[in-house]
Design a protein around this motif. Structure first.
Motif, PDB file in Angstrom:
ATOM      1  N   THR A 119       0.834  -1.205   0.000  1.00  0.00           N
ATOM      2  CA  THR A 119       0.000   0.000   0.000  1.00  0.00           C
ATOM      3  C   THR A 119       0.868   1.254   0.000  1.00  0.00           C
ATOM      4  O   THR A 119       0.597   2.214  -0.738  1.00  0.00           O
ATOM      5  CB  THR A 119      -0.944   0.016   1.218  1.00  0.00           C
ATOM      6  OG1 THR A 119      -1.822  -1.106   1.138  1.00  0.00           O
ATOM      7  CG2 THR A 119      -1.770   1.299   1.263  1.00  0.00           C
ATOM      8  N   ALA A 120       1.922   1.255   0.805  1.00  0.00           N
ATOM      9  CA  ALA A 120       2.809   2.421   0.855  1.00  0.00           C
ATOM     10  C   ALA A 120       3.523   2.626  -0.476  1.00  0.00           C
ATOM     11  O   ALA A 120       3.634   3.767  -0.960  1.00  0.00           O
ATOM     12  CB  ALA A 120       3.828   2.254   1.986  1.00  0.00           C
ATOM     13  N   ILE A 121       4.006   1.538  -1.079  1.00  0.00           N
ATOM     14  CA  ILE A 121       4.649   1.654  -2.395  1.00  0.00           C
ATOM     15  C   ILE A 121       3.667   2.245  -3.403  1.00  0.00           C
ATOM     16  O   ILE A 121       4.000   3.170  -4.166  1.00  0.00           O
ATOM     17  CB  ILE A 121       5.143   0.272  -2.882  1.00  0.00           C
ATOM     18  CG1 ILE A 121       6.245  -0.290  -1.974  1.00  0.00           C
ATOM     19  CG2 ILE A 121       5.602   0.352  -4.339  1.00  0.00           C
ATOM     20  CD1 ILE A 121       7.576   0.375  -2.087  1.00  0.00           C
ATOM     21  N   GLY A 122       2.440   1.737  -3.397  1.00  0.00           N
ATOM     22  CA  GLY A 122       1.428   2.232  -4.331  1.00  0.00           C
ATOM     23  C   GLY A 122       1.077   3.683  -4.092  1.00  0.00           C
ATOM     24  O   GLY A 122       0.916   4.469  -5.043  1.00  0.00           O
ATOM     25  N   ASP A 123       0.969   4.075  -2.831  1.00  0.00           N
ATOM     26  CA  ASP A 123       0.647   5.471  -2.510  1.00  0.00           C
ATOM     27  C   ASP A 123       1.770   6.410  -2.942  1.00  0.00           C
ATOM     28  O   ASP A 123       1.507   7.518  -3.434  1.00  0.00           O
ATOM     29  CB  ASP A 123       0.383   5.621  -1.012  1.00  0.00           C
ATOM     30  CG  ASP A 123      -0.935   5.000  -0.577  1.00  0.00           C
ATOM     31  OD1 ASP A 123      -1.742   4.615  -1.457  1.00  0.00           O
ATOM     32  OD2 ASP A 123      -1.168   4.895   0.654  1.00  0.00           O
ATOM     33  N   LEU A 124       3.012   5.980  -2.750  1.00  0.00           N
ATOM     34  CA  LEU A 124       4.150   6.797  -3.188  1.00  0.00           C
ATOM     35  C   LEU A 124       4.123   6.968  -4.701  1.00  0.00           C
ATOM     36  O   LEU A 124       4.303   8.084  -5.221  1.00  0.00           O
ATOM     37  CB  LEU A 124       5.461   6.159  -2.741  1.00  0.00           C
ATOM     38  CG  LEU A 124       6.753   6.816  -3.255  1.00  0.00           C
ATOM     39  CD1 LEU A 124       6.808   8.297  -2.911  1.00  0.00           C
ATOM     40  CD2 LEU A 124       7.980   6.080  -2.705  1.00  0.00           C
ATOM     41  N   ILE A 125       3.877   5.896  -5.419  1.00  0.00           N
ATOM     42  CA  ILE A 125       3.816   5.975  -6.878  1.00  0.00           C
ATOM     43  C   ILE A 125       2.695   6.916  -7.318  1.00  0.00           C
ATOM     44  O   ILE A 125       2.882   7.737  -8.232  1.00  0.00           O
ATOM     45  CB  ILE A 125       3.637   4.571  -7.479  1.00  0.00           C
ATOM     46  CG1 ILE A 125       4.947   3.777  -7.320  1.00  0.00           C
ATOM     47  CG2 ILE A 125       3.219   4.631  -8.951  1.00  0.00           C
ATOM     48  CD1 ILE A 125       4.836   2.319  -7.669  1.00  0.00           C
ATOM     49  N   ASN A 126       1.556   6.826  -6.665  1.00  0.00           N
ATOM     50  CA  ASN A 126       0.439   7.714  -7.011  1.00  0.00           C
ATOM     51  C   ASN A 126       0.784   9.176  -6.767  1.00  0.00           C
ATOM     52  O   ASN A 126       0.446  10.045  -7.578  1.00  0.00           O
ATOM     53  CB  ASN A 126      -0.811   7.323  -6.227  1.00  0.00           C
ATOM     54  CG  ASN A 126      -1.414   6.014  -6.702  1.00  0.00           C
ATOM     55  OD1 ASN A 126      -1.197   5.600  -7.840  1.00  0.00           O
ATOM     56  ND2 ASN A 126      -2.168   5.361  -5.840  1.00  0.00           N
TER      57      ASN A 126
END
Length: 236
Positions: A119-126
């Motif tokens: 989730t954190a990786i995805g949020d950073l990418i977003n």
């Protein structure tokens, strides 16, 4: 369609080469101690860390461009913990390229922590996509120790049983499987660093000889190897 997987990066480098007054091309490497350049206790390598080595490789392709690297690696950091510094250490620079490399510390939270990690990786990418024009490349992790070995300093000996447990449970591999799945499902470019270590292991290399602290930091030779992999992926 561009022949390059990272067309905007190439265009920025080309533009900077042709127009010295254009904005400098900026690469942010965010991650943990491997990105920071940690080798052993109180030993940090600033010149032969993978992203700095990549900078020199980029300059051979584009000798008239300025390619500035921001080292946003923090030892001990997890993807979730890094949230507090995304604005300062990534977004503020309006980068053209961002590499993301977490997992070595995240995995200590066990299998239950995988969802938080992804989730954190995805949020950073977003955030990067919404607030910058950067192209993004995720890096999976290196391998960590599987057994006690002579490269582990006395200072770190007490940590060895926990790392052996992580190996026996296959925890780090599960985190990398989850990262691979996320990248594939969302069409995010991934450089599978863990697969490089798997191949070394399968070929009979004692991976502990490639860990500068015997635990979870690659040696300088691997930083060179990784920079070559990044060059091939980003530029060729």
């Amino acid at each position: 369609m561009s022949k390059h997987e990272f067309p905007r990066l190439h265009q920025r480098l080309k533009d900077k080469s042709e127009n010295p007054g254009a904005r400098t091309v900026i690469y942010v490497a965010i991650g943990d101690s491997v990105t920071q350049g940690c080798l052993g206790p109180n030993e940090i390598e600033h010149e032969q860390v993978y992203h700095e080595l990549l900078r020199r490789r980029v300059e051979k392709h584009y000798p008239e461009a300025n390619f500035n690297v921001i080292n946003s690696g923090v030892g001990g950091d997890t993807a979730e913990q890094s949230r507090t510094r995304w604005e300062r250490d990534v977004l503020l620079y309006k980068p053209d390229l961002v590499t993301i490399c977490f997992g070595l510390n995240d995995c200590h939270r066990g299998e239950a922590g995988i969802e938080t990690y992804i989730t954190a990786i995805g949020d950073l990418i977003n955030r990067i996509r919404m607030e910058t024009e950067a192209e993004i490349l995720i890096l999976s992790t290196i391998m960590m120790l599987k057994k006690d070995n002579p490269n582990v300093p006395d200072l770190y000996q007490a940590m060895v049983p926990d790392f052996i447990h992580l190996y026996e449970e296959g925890t780090l591999l599960k985190y990398n499987h989850a990262l691979r799945s996320y990248a594939a499902d969302h069409a995010i470019p991934l450089l599978d660093v863990y697969a490089i270590w798997e191949q070394m292991d399968q070929e009979g290399v004692d991976i502990h000889t490639r860990l500068s602290n015997g635990i979870n930091h690659p040696d300088i030779a691997f930083h060179h190897q990784l920079s070559a992999q990044l060059e091939a992926r980003l530029l060729e």
